[in-house]
Write an enzyme that holds these catalytic residues in place. Structure first.
Site, PDB file in Angstrom:
ATOM      1  N   THR A  61       5.319  -0.248  -4.140  1.00  0.00           N
ATOM      2  CA  THR A  61       5.155  -0.355  -2.693  1.00  0.00           C
ATOM      3  C   THR A  61       6.312   0.557  -1.917  1.00  0.00           C
ATOM      4  OG1 THR A  61       5.325  -1.720  -0.581  1.00  0.00           O
ATOM      5  CG2 THR A  61       6.110  -2.726  -2.515  1.00  0.00           C
ATOM      6  N   ASP A  62       6.124   1.092  -0.694  1.00  0.00           N
ATOM      7  CA  ASP A  62       7.121   1.480  -0.097  1.00  0.00           C
ATOM      8  C   ASP A  62       8.286   0.384   0.456  1.00  0.00           C
ATOM      9  OD1 ASP A  62       5.611   0.319   1.944  1.00  0.00           O
ATOM     10  OD2 ASP A  62       5.597   2.032   3.216  1.00  0.00           O
ATOM     11  N   GLU A  63       7.793  -0.937   0.260  1.00  0.00           N
ATOM     12  CA  GLU A  63       8.633  -1.816   0.875  1.00  0.00           C
ATOM     13  C   GLU A  63       9.878  -2.071   0.040  1.00  0.00           C
ATOM     14  OE1 GLU A  63       6.463  -5.443   2.183  1.00  0.00           O
ATOM     15  OE2 GLU A  63       4.704  -4.231   2.504  1.00  0.00           O
TER      16      GLU A  63
ATOM     17  N   TYR B  31     -18.083 -17.413 -14.024  1.00  0.00           N
ATOM     18  CA  TYR B  31     -18.404 -15.912 -14.239  1.00  0.00           C
ATOM     19  C   TYR B  31     -17.128 -15.216 -14.992  1.00  0.00           C
ATOM     20  CZ  TYR B  31     -20.491 -11.297 -13.169  1.00  0.00           C
ATOM     21  OH  TYR B  31     -20.968 -10.011 -13.358  1.00  0.00           O
TER      22      TYR B  31
ATOM     23  N   LEU C  49      -7.761 -13.729 -11.726  1.00  0.00           N
ATOM     24  CA  LEU C  49      -8.512 -14.288 -10.637  1.00  0.00           C
ATOM     25  C   LEU C  49      -7.732 -15.293  -9.968  1.00  0.00           C
ATOM     26  CD1 LEU C  49     -12.145 -14.213 -12.187  1.00  0.00           C
ATOM     27  CD2 LEU C  49     -11.016 -12.552 -10.942  1.00  0.00           C
TER      28      LEU C  49
ATOM     29  N   LYS D   7       9.114  -6.624  -6.354  1.00  0.00           N
ATOM     30  CA  LYS D   7       8.496  -5.019  -6.615  1.00  0.00           C
ATOM     31  C   LYS D   7       9.654  -4.423  -7.037  1.00  0.00           C
ATOM     32  CE  LYS D   7       4.737  -4.083  -6.603  1.00  0.00           C
ATOM     33  NZ  LYS D   7       3.580  -4.362  -7.532  1.00  0.00           N
TER      34      LYS D   7
ATOM     35  N   TYR E 240       9.015 -10.629  -1.498  1.00  0.00           N
ATOM     36  CA  TYR E 240       7.724  -9.679  -2.349  1.00  0.00           C
ATOM     37  C   TYR E 240       8.645  -8.612  -2.591  1.00  0.00           C
ATOM     38  CZ  TYR E 240       4.370  -5.978  -2.304  1.00  0.00           C
ATOM     39  OH  TYR E 240       3.464  -5.053  -2.591  1.00  0.00           O
TER      40      TYR E 240
HETATM   41  P1  NAD Z   1      -4.080  -8.092  -4.163  1.00  0.00           P
HETATM   42  O1  NAD Z   1      -3.366  -9.494  -3.942  1.00  0.00           O
HETATM   43  O2  NAD Z   1      -5.442  -7.960  -3.310  1.00  0.00           O
HETATM   44  O3  NAD Z   1      -4.780  -8.166  -5.682  1.00  0.00           O
HETATM   45  C1  NAD Z   1      -3.597  -8.521  -6.654  1.00  0.00           C
HETATM   46  C2  NAD Z   1      -4.528  -8.775  -7.916  1.00  0.00           C
HETATM   47  O4  NAD Z   1      -3.668  -9.004  -9.159  1.00  0.00           O
HETATM   48  C3  NAD Z   1      -5.711 -10.089  -7.666  1.00  0.00           C
HETATM   49  O5  NAD Z   1      -6.809  -9.608  -8.433  1.00  0.00           O
HETATM   50  C4  NAD Z   1      -4.835 -11.015  -8.459  1.00  0.00           C
HETATM   51  O6  NAD Z   1      -6.097 -12.093  -9.324  1.00  0.00           O
HETATM   52  C5  NAD Z   1      -4.257 -10.304  -9.569  1.00  0.00           C
HETATM   53  N1  NAD Z   1      -3.213 -11.243 -10.160  1.00  0.00           N
HETATM   54  C6  NAD Z   1      -2.280 -12.004  -9.543  1.00  0.00           C
HETATM   55  N2  NAD Z   1      -1.407 -12.447 -10.512  1.00  0.00           N
HETATM   56  C7  NAD Z   1      -1.969 -12.386 -11.676  1.00  0.00           C
HETATM   57  C8  NAD Z   1      -1.289 -12.487 -12.998  1.00  0.00           C
HETATM   58  N3  NAD Z   1      -0.635 -13.338 -13.338  1.00  0.00           N
HETATM   59  N4  NAD Z   1      -2.169 -12.127 -14.034  1.00  0.00           N
HETATM   60  C9  NAD Z   1      -3.378 -11.340 -13.806  1.00  0.00           C
HETATM   61  N5  NAD Z   1      -3.657 -10.992 -12.675  1.00  0.00           N
HETATM   62  C10 NAD Z   1      -3.054 -11.430 -11.596  1.00  0.00           C
HETATM   63  O7  NAD Z   1      -3.031  -7.110  -4.168  1.00  0.00           O
HETATM   64  P2  NAD Z   1      -3.355  -5.444  -3.548  1.00  0.00           P
HETATM   65  O8  NAD Z   1      -3.203  -5.261  -2.298  1.00  0.00           O
HETATM   66  O9  NAD Z   1      -4.767  -4.938  -3.985  1.00  0.00           O
HETATM   67  O10 NAD Z   1      -2.062  -4.642  -4.164  1.00  0.00           O
HETATM   68  C11 NAD Z   1      -2.278  -4.186  -5.520  1.00  0.00           C
HETATM   69  C12 NAD Z   1      -0.939  -3.653  -6.102  1.00  0.00           C
HETATM   70  O11 NAD Z   1      -0.633  -2.575  -5.346  1.00  0.00           O
HETATM   71  C13 NAD Z   1       0.126  -4.607  -6.131  1.00  0.00           C
HETATM   72  O12 NAD Z   1       1.076  -4.397  -7.103  1.00  0.00           O
HETATM   73  C14 NAD Z   1       0.832  -4.215  -4.650  1.00  0.00           C
HETATM   74  O13 NAD Z   1       2.250  -4.561  -4.784  1.00  0.00           O
HETATM   75  C15 NAD Z   1       0.786  -2.763  -4.581  1.00  0.00           C
HETATM   76  N6  NAD Z   1       0.834  -2.237  -3.235  1.00  0.00           N
HETATM   77  C16 NAD Z   1      -0.196  -2.557  -2.150  1.00  0.00           C
HETATM   78  C17 NAD Z   1      -0.135  -2.187  -1.083  1.00  0.00           C
HETATM   79  C18 NAD Z   1      -1.070  -2.833   0.192  1.00  0.00           C
HETATM   80  O14 NAD Z   1      -0.998  -2.358   1.257  1.00  0.00           O
HETATM   81  N7  NAD Z   1      -1.999  -3.778  -0.136  1.00  0.00           N
HETATM   82  C19 NAD Z   1       0.600  -0.942  -0.666  1.00  0.00           C
HETATM   83  C20 NAD Z   1       1.302  -0.599  -1.743  1.00  0.00           C
HETATM   84  C21 NAD Z   1       1.227  -0.916  -2.914  1.00  0.00           C
HETATM   85  P1  TYD Z   2       0.462  -7.116   6.503  1.00  0.00           P
HETATM   86  O1  TYD Z   2      -0.681  -6.599   6.472  1.00  0.00           O
HETATM   87  O2  TYD Z   2       1.101  -8.746   5.962  1.00  0.00           O
HETATM   88  O3  TYD Z   2       1.498  -6.191   5.391  1.00  0.00           O
HETATM   89  P2  TYD Z   2       3.045  -5.971   5.245  1.00  0.00           P
HETATM   90  O4  TYD Z   2       3.660  -7.096   5.555  1.00  0.00           O
HETATM   91  O5  TYD Z   2       2.969  -5.577   3.531  1.00  0.00           O
HETATM   92  O6  TYD Z   2       3.252  -4.687   5.906  1.00  0.00           O
HETATM   93  O7  TYD Z   2       1.253  -7.179   7.856  1.00  0.00           O
HETATM   94  C1  TYD Z   2       1.288  -5.647   8.456  1.00  0.00           C
HETATM   95  C2  TYD Z   2       2.292  -5.657   9.789  1.00  0.00           C
HETATM   96  O8  TYD Z   2       1.565  -6.815  10.378  1.00  0.00           O
HETATM   97  C3  TYD Z   2       3.619  -6.617   9.566  1.00  0.00           C
HETATM   98  O9  TYD Z   2       4.673  -5.711  10.416  1.00  0.00           O
HETATM   99  C4  TYD Z   2       3.366  -8.092   9.739  1.00  0.00           C
HETATM  100  C5  TYD Z   2       2.279  -8.078  10.819  1.00  0.00           C
HETATM  101  N1  TYD Z   2       1.479  -9.114  11.017  1.00  0.00           N
HETATM  102  C6  TYD Z   2       1.208  -9.649  12.415  1.00  0.00           C
HETATM  103  O10 TYD Z   2       1.693  -9.193  13.373  1.00  0.00           O
HETATM  104  N2  TYD Z   2       0.529 -10.784  12.160  1.00  0.00           N
HETATM  105  C7  TYD Z   2      -0.451 -11.222  11.286  1.00  0.00           C
HETATM  106  O11 TYD Z   2      -1.028 -12.117  11.147  1.00  0.00           O
HETATM  107  C8  TYD Z   2       0.011 -10.580   9.880  1.00  0.00           C
HETATM  108  C9  TYD Z   2      -0.629 -11.201   8.675  1.00  0.00           C
HETATM  109  C10 TYD Z   2       0.832  -9.559   9.759  1.00  0.00           C
END
Ligand code: NAD
Ligand code: TYD
Length: 351
Positions: free
Chosen positions: A132-134, A348, A37, A161, A157
């Protein structure tokens, strides 16, 4: 078959969708949500399923070696779906070390626990690493990321990953841990923390605040509906071969500025504002350092081998997402005010 699955990061955006899918879809499984959390974790994301008999929440930090060891010793989980991470690129630019701690060290701690407690059962017990694809870096105008694309991360980041992916592969190759990895493109949908582009823009437009677009808004992302990601994770978890990697994406590339203009149009319609009024809130701001120009995923392996295809067109998904935020302004207000942190983190904790 009965399974005890630990989902790490289940209180976050994607994790909460994965938990909802597994808790509802597999009543015979026990699902434990292990989450620290952090600011990104919010148990309100799981309100609808929190009383299901096959769901439990445990508050814990994956970087805490002693905690992870005693958790494995007590719970004896037989599978992990690992999503816990620091996930925001901008935060990684200001505080890279935290990303190394959670994303690299946290993953290695979990791998060590799996190696220790699953000995003798490495074939049975699965470690699913969500990535992630990043990790692949940035594309030019042409081409797609395949599972063979060389890793070339640019942000702290994506570097963290990428490193965690390498460790998962190393534990598979060295110790024989049953591991699968998936690398997914940008997700969108409900319960998305409003620091990321789409929910941030929705929240700002709703409150008549400017929408910051980095640089000229020409960067391209490949957007996938979060429930399609959760469905892909379900399929890969159950059917993916150990040692394999799967790319997940929606074949849905959008320039940031085009996406924001579409979002402005949807918001004008939903909020009954004069057409064009939301667009006036767009503000071009200083570019992100090291900003990757284009991501795009080739998910044909997943389609061919495991028969997964995205279910939703982007325009429909974006409208659904806007509808969710407009119907859940209390969630948004709680998250933007930080109110959820006080309530959920201190009081909680359901065990
Ligand atoms: P998020 O930031 O919404 O959620 C991350 C969760 O991890 C949170 O609930 C946080 O409390 C928990 N957490 C963080 N540090 C922790 C720790 N030390 N111990 C236990 N819990 C911890 O992330 P998300 O966007 O839901 O991404 C989830 C996963 O999917 C990540 O591994 C991310 O790299 C990957 N991912 C995300 C996206 C995207 O578009 N959001 C795309 C591809 C992959
Ligand atoms: P983001 O949602 O942070 O995802 P990621 O960086 O993992 O792709 O950003 C998506 C795209 O939007 C990225 O090219 C950065 C851009 N961006 C903005 O232009 N303005 C913003 O305020 C944010 C958060 C992202």
């Amino acid at each position: 078959m009965n399974k005890k699955i630990v989902v790490t990061g289940g209180a976050g955006f994607i994790g909460s969708h994965v938990i909802r899918r597994f808790v509802s879809g597999y009543p015979e499984y026990q699902i434990i949500n292990l989450d620290k959390l952090t600011y990104a974790g919010n148990l309100a994301n799981l309100k609808d399923i929190e009383n299901q008999p096959n769901y439990r929440f445990v508050k814990g930090d994956i970087t805490d070696v002693e905690f992870i060891d005693s958790f494995f010793n007590k719970e004896k989980p037989d599978n992990i779906i690992h999503l816990a991470a620091e996930s925001h690129v901008d935060r990684s630019i200001s505080n890279p070390t935290e990303f190394v701690m959670t994303n690299v060290l946290g993953t290695v701690n979990l791998l060590n626990a799996a190696k220790k407690y699953w000995v003798g059962n490495y074939n049975e017990n699965r470690f699913y690493h969500v990535s992630t694809d990043e990790v692949y870096g940035a594309l030019g105008e042409e081409g797609l990321f395949t599972e063979e694309t060389r890793y070339d991360p640019h942000s702290p980041y994506s570097a963290s990953k990428a490193s965690s992916d390498h460790f998962v592969r190393a534990y598979h190759d060295t110790y024989g841990i049953n591991a699968v990895i998936s690398n997914c493109s940008n997700n969108y949908g409900s319960h998305h923390f409003p620091e990321k582009l789409i929910p941030l823009a929705i929240n700002n437009l709703l409150n008549n605040k400017s929408v910051p677009v980095y640089g000229k808004g020409e960067n391209i992302r490949d957007w996938l509906w979060v429930e399609d990601h959760a469905r892909a994770i379900d399929v890969i978890f159950h059917k993916g071969k150990s040692g394999e990697t799967f790319n997940i994406g929606g074949h849905n590339e959008w320039k940031n500025i085009d996406l924001i203009i579409l979002l402005c149009k949807i918001m004008d319609g939903k909020l009954k504002r004069v057409a064009g009024s939301s667009e006036k809130l767009i503000s071009f701001v200083k570019d992100r350092a090291g900003h990757d120009i284009r991501y795009a995923i080739d998910s044909s392996k997943l389609q061919k081998e495991l028969d997964w295809v995205p279910s939703l067109q982007f325009e429909e998904g974006l409208e659904k997402t806007v509808d969710w935020y407009l119907a859940n302004t209390a969630w948004l207000d709680d998250v933007t005010s930080g109110g959820y942190l006080k309530y959920y983190q201190d009081q909680y904790v359901k065990r």
